[in-house]
Design a protein around this motif. Structure first.
Motif, PDB file in Angstrom:
ATOM      1  N   ASN A   1       0.819  -1.206   0.000  1.00  0.00           N
ATOM      2  CA  ASN A   1       0.000   0.000   0.000  1.00  0.00           C
ATOM      3  C   ASN A   1       0.860   1.267   0.000  1.00  0.00           C
ATOM      4  O   ASN A   1       0.630   2.198   0.777  1.00  0.00           O
TER       5      ASN A   1
ATOM      6  N   ASN B   1       5.503   5.989   4.300  1.00  0.00           N
ATOM      7  CA  ASN B   1       4.910   6.165   2.977  1.00  0.00           C
ATOM      8  C   ASN B   1       5.952   6.747   2.027  1.00  0.00           C
ATOM      9  O   ASN B   1       6.524   7.803   2.295  1.00  0.00           O
TER      10      ASN B   1
ATOM     11  N   TYR C   1      -7.150  -1.469   5.346  1.00  0.00           N
ATOM     12  CA  TYR C   1      -5.831  -0.952   5.696  1.00  0.00           C
ATOM     13  C   TYR C   1      -5.914   0.256   6.622  1.00  0.00           C
ATOM     14  O   TYR C   1      -6.671   1.197   6.387  1.00  0.00           O
TER      15      TYR C   1
END
Length: 415
Positions: free
Chosen positions: A227, A248, A296
């Protein structure tokens, strides 16, 4: 008398047909004709094939085992029967020293390897045989003669290495090798090496306390890309419990994912992707549990998906690594790989040539035709198609540009 012209299919139809083939068949199809070879070798075709196959991708497990004085690497189709030898591919990547060699993660068909004996990272696509070597001194502050540099401490910037891995930033079409650890001030620091820019990034300045989880940190330091983020199991000093820390790669932000409260009585072993979900494997004295996050980063979506009572098996420990297409679970255990059902009954097993899990590295990767972007694309070499000479020729990239790109900034932890 005119010769009859052999009928051919329109190019766009040929492309659509080839896009439906698995990677192994496409690699063989490159030998049919020059036009097919050119088409299949095109990076745009590879990306289209990767995106189209996302609904039913083929995943394989890479096994690197120590056998006496040498190492062997092979891969197996995760959804094929363990007894099916036709699904096994033996790979000719040379591993000079098993104990200085490590698998650090996988992403979009690429596997990141560290060879500390030769002081290089290896970014390798096992499906195509394409790989590049990146000297550690180019990517990070690495001094092979420093007594602080060990198998678990690649960069001299860290006093403690918490996480490592490889991920993909789709907004920049860039692959990043990422290290996360504590500096001499016990502050969390992230270093990333861009394969597209051939440059390092340093992101530091976190005052929130984290530390590595457990004494044997191999399972925990292994970065799981999922993700758009790399995930690690770490210890939160503030909460005094294990948490998942996610970095991220697009917005370069960190966030915490709390573990299910019911699981804290057990010891978390490792993160994985199972059934398309972020999953956690927990082990107790005589049991193994798998929790999955069905939505998620939504804490309430943690679900106990699998409970294996080891007292019902003849295995002292088992590390589940994959859900097969049915309801069975594939796991690694002493002596090799095993497949069992939800009742813990053994279905089949495959003996591994290494009799001890400590003498085996493994990683899961997805088959793909993808190549590395920009800077390293010109340094890739495609391995010959015959297995005997496959994966033998590699050119190393040149030194990194003197213009080092650094991003020093502070950020906050997202809960």
């Amino acid at each position: 008398m005119k010769k009859k012209k052999i009928p051919t299919l329109p190019d766009d139809l040929v492309t659509k047909i080839l896009l439906l083939l698995p990677v192994k068949s496409l690699l063989r199809s490159k030998s049919v004709c020059k036009s097919w070879r050119s088409l299949i070798s095109n990076p745009h075709f590879a990306k289209s094939h990767f995106d189209l196959a996302a609904t039913e991708p083929t995943h394989r497990v890479l096994l690197c085992t120590k056998i006496n004085s040498h190492s062997a690497i092979e891969s197996l189709d995760l959804d094929a029967p363990l007894t099916d030898n036709s699904s096994v591919a033996r790979l000719n990547l040379k591993v000079p020293n098993f104990y200085s060699f490590d698998t650090l993660g996988s992403c979009r068909g690429f596997i990141l390897l560290a060879d500390l004996e030769n002081h290089v990272f290896i970014v390798w696509n096992p499906s195509t045989g394409v790989r590049v070597k990146i000297p550690l001194s180019v990517a990070f502050l690495y001094d092979p003669h420093s007594p602080t540099v060990t198998r678990n401490l690649i960069s001299a910037s860290f006093t403690t290495l918490i996480g490592k891995g490889i991920g993909y930033d789709e907004s920049r079409d860039d692959y990043l090798i990422v290290l996360m650890g504590l500096d001499k001030y016990s502050c969390l620091r992230i270093e990333a090496f861009s394969l597209k820019m051939n440059a390092s990034y340093c992101i530091c300045g976190i005052g929130v306390g984290y530390d590595k989880l457990g004494r044997d940190d191999y399972n925990y330091s292994f970065g799981l890309f999922f993700n758009q983020s790399l995930h690690w199991l770490v210890m939160s000093k503030a909460r005094q419990v294990p948490v998942v820390l996610a970095f991220n790669l697009i917005d370069r932000r960190l966030s915490e994912i709390l573990l299910p409260a019911e699981s804290l009585a057990l010891s978390p072993q490792f993160l994985n992707i199972m059934g398309g979900w972020l999953s956690l494997c927990f082990e107790g004295y005589d049991e193994t549990k798998i929790w999955v996050m069905k939505e998620y980063n939504v804490h309430s979506s943690w679900t106990l998906y699998y409970h294996l009572a080891l007292e019902n098996t003849r295995y002292e420990s088992c590390a589940p690594i994959w859900f097969t297409k049915g309801v069975n679970v594939l796991g690694s255990a002493r002596g090799g790989l095993i497949k069992f059902n939800v009742e813990g009954e053994l279905i089949e097993r495959r003996a591994c040539r290494a009799c001890d899990l400590k003498l085996m590295h493994y990683d899961i990767y997805r088959e793909s035709l993808l190549s590395l972007p920009s800077y390293f694309a010109k340094d890739e070499e495609e391995a010959p198609t015959d297995e005997k000479s496959k994966q033998e020729t590699v050119r190393e990239p040149g030194r990194r540009s003197k213009k080092k790109i650094s991003c020093h900034r502070r950020w906050t932890i997202e809960n």
